[in-house]
Motif scaffolding. Structure first.
Motif, PDB file in Angstrom:
ATOM      1  N   ARG A 131      -9.032  69.387  65.467  1.00 47.64           N
ATOM      2  CA  ARG A 131      -8.017  70.640  65.282  1.00 47.64           C
ATOM      3  C   ARG A 131      -8.502  70.982  63.747  1.00 47.64           C
ATOM      4  N   ARG A 135     -12.553  61.968  68.929  1.00 46.88           N
ATOM      5  CA  ARG A 135     -12.225  63.015  68.471  1.00 46.88           C
ATOM      6  C   ARG A 135     -13.037  64.339  68.172  1.00 46.88           C
ATOM      7  N   VAL A 137      -7.673  72.205  60.107  1.00 51.15           N
ATOM      8  CA  VAL A 137      -6.466  71.850  59.172  1.00 51.15           C
ATOM      9  C   VAL A 137      -5.986  73.548  59.108  1.00 51.15           C
ATOM     10  N   ARG A 149     -12.323  61.633  55.456  1.00 51.72           N
ATOM     11  CA  ARG A 149     -11.617  61.089  56.466  1.00 51.72           C
ATOM     12  C   ARG A 149     -12.389  59.449  56.326  1.00 51.72           C
ATOM     13  N   ARG A 191      -5.094  61.840  63.950  1.00 49.22           N
ATOM     14  CA  ARG A 191      -4.994  63.154  64.586  1.00 49.22           C
ATOM     15  C   ARG A 191      -5.736  64.189  64.005  1.00 49.22           C
ATOM     16  N   MET A 192      -6.345  64.238  62.802  1.00 51.31           N
ATOM     17  CA  MET A 192      -6.967  65.193  62.097  1.00 51.31           C
ATOM     18  C   MET A 192      -8.269  64.926  61.633  1.00 51.31           C
ATOM     19  N   LYS A 193      -9.072  65.813  61.764  1.00 52.86           N
ATOM     20  CA  LYS A 193     -10.450  65.542  61.074  1.00 52.86           C
ATOM     21  C   LYS A 193     -10.247  66.271  59.732  1.00 52.86           C
ATOM     22  N   TYR A 194     -10.401  65.470  58.501  1.00 53.80           N
ATOM     23  CA  TYR A 194     -10.434  65.967  57.339  1.00 53.80           C
ATOM     24  C   TYR A 194     -11.777  65.633  56.491  1.00 53.80           C
ATOM     25  N   TYR A 223      -2.049  60.967  60.439  1.00 50.39           N
ATOM     26  CA  TYR A 223      -2.734  61.902  59.977  1.00 50.39           C
ATOM     27  C   TYR A 223      -4.377  61.671  60.024  1.00 50.39           C
ATOM     28  N   ARG A 261       4.995  69.290  62.329  1.00 50.47           N
ATOM     29  CA  ARG A 261       4.103  68.258  62.776  1.00 50.47           C
ATOM     30  C   ARG A 261       4.787  66.818  62.164  1.00 50.47           C
TER      31      ARG A 261
END
Lengths: 425, 315, 292
Positions: free
Chosen positions: B22, B16, B24, C120, C114-117, C111, C196
């Protein structure tokens, strides 16, 4: 930042649980004592039709009918799991009110139990066979209430003996070895002498042999003597005369009693030390068996091993003390004790129940066991360290008879563990 | 079955990195909470059911608990001292390592072969694959009890079979001695680990596009060369998943040994997990200490493994 | 073992996608080998069936087959235990925990894939560490916790605990799987105004089906076979799962071996059938998944 949110959430959760933990603790002692009696008992059976649950449910129903307002909360746990379950309960302060299982003294060490006088009426207490009542005394007072008992005798397979040309049951060790050799030579049975020293019941078989050589677990003063010279000699003898010549299971240290019993009931064993439950198993397996006194080194054992299982009442249970007393007095009647003993071929522990069963011709096959009972010797069940020491013997005591082990080294190690355990009490 | 060339979670993360991460979105409502609504249930469940008892376990390892189960007070680090003083501990740890390595290596190798085999087209492939599932579908405990029964000295069918085939001249008590009990228990452990591993590898195999093989054949590569240079490298992700899961499961494996030998005679056939369980009978605090040591060991084991296999490497 | 393994791929695996009916004799050889192995895998369970059918007095006989098959054992085992209830508990526990795992793990995995948080990596580490714990080591803590909640002997307790110990694998597999599905498809849907969550349900979930099935079946089988927690957290025979219920055939002095194996067979068959049923879906899902 979000991590922090999570961490805070976690901390809150942990705190909440911690708080509820304290709440739970208080509940046990502080809450008003109730009329509901929580009874935890062992299941000796192996299927629904002989489950101990049948017995306890009937007792509970009768008790509730006879004492309105009282309730019995039953929990019957498999014999093999009950001690683990009870430890969990005690560790979480979730005490039963009444517990029936194999030992009681470790609970005395932690001052968890009512004295027998507090929970049995004098009449019920006086009815208990004195030898058993005595075994229920620990730290100077009676805490354990005997529940059922059994004694051990030598079982032999008559057909195997006659095929091997052994005329009469052995009375000395030399005769045991001799008979086993004949059985082996004539191939009369797969296992001439069954020696189950596996973790299931090593402490029983061990003691029966050690007593035959004047040994045992403790000296007269109650000090542990697991590695005494007579004990070491006993295992040396077993190694040299039964194990090494292949006259018993090749690895006694990992052979359980259930295996030995099942093999005997299938006619595959020449002789073994057994328990009254073997009577029924042998009859079911259509094995013609005989019983005799357990052979000792120079002559038959005059006092054999006796085993009792126990009932006890917990101080920190939720039920009212008088409710517990009512329940125990109700349970310890001749009718109930005989009914339970008959289910599994045990012997009862109260004078009137013993008298009734002995007089009943239906129980003629139990006669030798009743005869052996008055002089029977027990494990040091009233020592508060015994439960730990027994567990150690079960785990590794059998190795003393293994071909390639030094009995002295195994027993020395056990003795050290026993002394540590006794010191920790 | 279907770990379609499973990129490890970490790899995905790395991947990724390539795609523009992406951000937030800064919208209102749920989005403002970011990942919480999505991952909080998992975290709560783990905290509640796993982490909390772990804390309890660590606490217990510093307590003096009597044999009846009653907590008698703090033990400091006494239980750890006692544990490290156990004469059998060294051999138990050594056997734990041997057990883990032997079982995992055999499982992975045999599974590679099985996956190749069951990836072929042949009559009855579906049915034979179902058979492969049996040891997975049956509880490990039941399978272990079944093997114990078959190995019984008096009436075990494996003894009977080996006698009749002339492999042994008298019925053996296979599980009674550690020398013969270990190989049998390892075999059972491999047996029950095969289905999951094989299916993982099968799924991996199915994601290798056929054209790759065509190309290799055109280049004139032999069967073995193709396998080594094309199949194996492309199987790597699936292989690693199978390997890690097996490492953890086999190290922690309990029912097989407990059902077949209870770790005995003595502690001769105990791994650290079984040793921990039998310690409970004599000293609950010491048993908890063993659990903690056990956990540290498995974490170290897996971390070393991840490092070595560069599992976490960004692509 | 190792040598046999090294040899096997050579004989069997030149190309997994070899054209149909290319090498008749080779196919036969492979089939023979596979059928032989299948038999080997089933043999221990066949012996369980045979033991279950033995008359009691022939249990310790050294014979391959008993003199007669005692089919009544299967009826007796039903009468002599709480097998029916145990079966029901096992089904509810396995089904319930599978459902719970799906509900909880899918959004998290989605989540995370799909997401970079922030956090993580930490989250994934927590999940991985969870996988390393075996409930066997944590029984006392679990017992204390559920005792205090008054939830011993409850089906919910077993559902929650089984779900928790299977979460790690599910999250892991699902994250990996969803990560391999191109995000563009959802983005297209989201441009069209789908939320989403809607995109996850309508676009990603169908594509991720094989991964979901994997996670589910893993959870189901592990929960179905779980023993240690069932033994500790339930004490009433009626509220115990099958694996624990079978334990009650082990008495203080005797073991009902043929009942144990009869009950084991009863426990194994549903899972094998379930799997046979689901495998087809997995295979079709696989093709869908590899479109990419």
């Amino acid at each position: 930042m979000r991590n922090r949110v999570v961490a805070t959430g976690a901390a809150t959760l942990v705190m909440a649980l911690g708080l509820s933990a304290c709440g739970g603790g208080d509940e046990g002692g502080g809450e008003g004592k109730s009329k509901t009696i929580k009874v935890v008992a062992a299941d000796y059976g192996d299927k629904a039709s002989n489950a101990s649950k049948i017995f306890w449910e009937k007792v509970a129903k009768d008790f509730e009918a006879a004492n309105s307002g009282y309730k019995v909360d039953l929990q019957i746990i498999n014999w093999n799991d009950i001690d683990k379950s009870v430890k969990n309960m005690i560790q979480t302060d979730n005490y039963p009110d009444v517990l029936q299982t194999g030992g009681y003294a470790d609970k005395v060490a932690d001052d968890l139990l009512y004295k027998v006088d507090d929970v049995l009426s004098p009449a019920t207490k006086a009815n208990i066979v004195p030898a058993f009542a005595k075994a229920g005394e620990a730290k100077g007072a009676a805490y354990g209430i005997p529940w059922v008992s059994s004694s051990r005798v030598l079982f032999y397979n008559k057909k195997v003996f006659s095929a091997a040309g052994v005329a009469k049951p052995p009375t000395t060790w030399a005769e045991v070895a001799d008979a086993a050799k004949k059985i082996s030579e004539k191939k009369a049975a797969d296992t001439p002498y069954a020696l189950p020293l596996g973790p299931e019941e090593a402490q029983g078989e061990t003691l029966m042999w050690e007593m035959g050589n004047g040994g045992g677990y403790t000296d007269a003063a109650g000090k542990y003597t697991l590695n005494s010279a007579p004990n070491v000699e006993t295992f040396k003898w077993l190694q040299d005369n039964l194990v090494k010549p292949g006259l018993t299971y090749p690895n006694p240290a990992s052979t359980d009693r259930k295996t030995a019993f099942a093999d005997f009931a299938a006619g595959k064993v020449g002789m073994m030390n057994g328990h009254p439950s073997v009577v029924k198993m042998a009859e079911d397996g259509k094995v013609e068996y005989g019983v005799a006194k357990i052979p000792g080194r120079t002559g038959p054992l005059e006092s054999t091993l006796g085993v009792a299982d126990w009932t006890m009442a917990f101080k920190d249970g939720k039920a009212d003390k008088d409710a517990v007393k009512k329940f125990l007095d109700f349970t310890y009647t001749k009718k109930n004790l005989v009914a339970f003993a008959e289910m599994y071929n045990f012997m009862p522990v109260t004078t009137d129940a013993v008298a009734e069963m002995e007089a009943n011709p239906k129980h003629a096959s139990l006669k030798p066991f009743f005869e052996a009972l008055p002089t029977a010797k027990f494990y040091p069940v009233n020592d508060t360290a015994w439960d730990v020491i027994s567990a150690e013997i079960k785990k590794s005591g059998g190795k003393a008879a293994s071909k390639d082990e030094d009995p002295k080294a195994v027993l020395d190690d056990l003795q050290k563990k026993a002394e540590d355990a006794a010191a920790a009490e | 079955m279907s770990l379609k060339a499973p990129p490890s979670p970490a790899e995905t993360g790395g991947g990724r990195g390539g795609r523009a991460p992406r951000p937030v979105s800064r919208r209102s409502g749920l989005a403002r909470l970011g990942p919480l609504p999505w991952i909080a249930p998992v975290i709560l469940l783990i905290l509640f059911v796993v982490v909390w008892p772990v804390v309890e376990l660590i606490r217990t390892s510093f307590l003096r608990v009597s044999s009846s189960g009653k907590v008698r007070g703090s033990a400091g680090t006494d239980k750890y001292t006692k544990l490290f003083g156990e004469t059998d501990l060294a051999s138990v740890l050594m056997w734990t390592v041997i057990w883990t390595v032997v079982v995992v290596v055999c499982t992975m190798l045999i599974s590679l072969a099985l996956a190749q085999l069951f990836n072929q087209r042949f009559p009855g492939r579906t049915v034979t694959r179902w058979a492969l599932i049996a040891p997975w579908a049956a509880s490990v405990l039941m399978t272990a009890i079944g093997f114990k029964w078959m190995l019984n000295q008096t009436a075990g069918v494996l003894n009977t079979l080996m006698l009749d085939l002339g492999l042994i001249d008298k019925s053996e008590d296979w599980l009674g001695r550690s020398e013969t009990a270990w190989p049998w228990m390892m075999a059972v452990a491999v047996f029950v680990s095969l289905p999951f591993t094989t299916y993982t590898l099968l799924a991996g195999l199915q994601t290798i596009p056929g054209e790759v093989y065509e190309a290799s054949r055109i280049d004139g590569a032999g069967t073995w060369q193709t396998y080594r240079h094309i199949t194996l490298p492309m199987l790597r992700p699936a292989f690693l998943i199978g390997l890690v899961i097996n490492l953890i499961n086999v190290f922690n494996s309990f029912p097989i040994i407990y059902a077949m030998t209870k770790g005995g005679p003595g502690n001769d056939t105990s791994t650290s997990m079984v040793f921990m369980y039998t310690l409970k009978e004599t000293d609950i605090g010491e048993s908890a200490a063993m659990s903690v040591v056990n956990f540290v060991l498995v974490v170290v084991l897996v971390l070393i493994f991840l490092k070595v296999s560069r599992w976490n490497e960004e692509d | 073992m190792a040598t046999a393994t090294a040899a096997r791929p050579r004989t069997t695996g030149p190309s997994p996608r070899s054209p149909k009916r290319a090498f008749r004799p080779r196919t036969l050889l492979i089939a023979a080998l596979a059928w032989g192995l299948a038999a080997l895998f089933l043999a221990p369970y066949l012996e369980m069936v045979i033991t279950a059918l033995r008359p009691r007095e022939e249990l310790r006989d050294r014979t391959y087959l008993p003199s007669s098959f005692e089919w009544s054992n299967f009826i007796e085992v039903w009468k002599e235990s709480t097998l029916g209830q145990n079966l029901q508990v096992s089904l509810l526990v396995a089904g319930g925990s599978t459902l719970l795992v799906l509900l909880v793990a899918l959004p998290a995995a989605y989540y995370t894939a799909r997401m970079k948080y922030r956090g993580r990596k930490l989250f994934l580490l927590l999940v991985l560490v969870t996988q390393m714990f075996q409930p066997t080591a944590l029984l006392v803590g679990l017992y204390r916790e559920f005792y205090q909640l008054g939830m011993l002997n409850s089906i919910w307790t077993l559902i929650i605990t089984n779900a928790a110990f299977n979460l790690a694998f599910a999250v892991w597999i699902l994250t990996a799987y969803i990560g391999s599905i191109p995000a563009e498809l959802e983005e297209a849907a989201m441009v069209d105004g789908t939320s989403r969550f809607g995109a996850m349900i309508r676009v990603t979930l169908p594509l991720a089906l094989p991964g979901v099935v994997t996670a589910l079946i893993f959870t189901f089988i592990t929960s179905w076979n779980e023993f240690a927690m069932g033994l500790t957290l339930t004490t009433q025979p009626e509220s115990q799962p099958l694996t624990v219920g079978i334990n009650n055939f082990v008495g203080a002095y005797t073991v009902q071996w043929n009942y144990i194996f009869a009950a084991s067979v009863v426990a194994i068959v549903p899972v094998v059938i379930l799997f046979a049923f689901i495998e087809r879906h997995v295979v079709s899902g696989l093709t869908a998944g590899s479109v990419k």
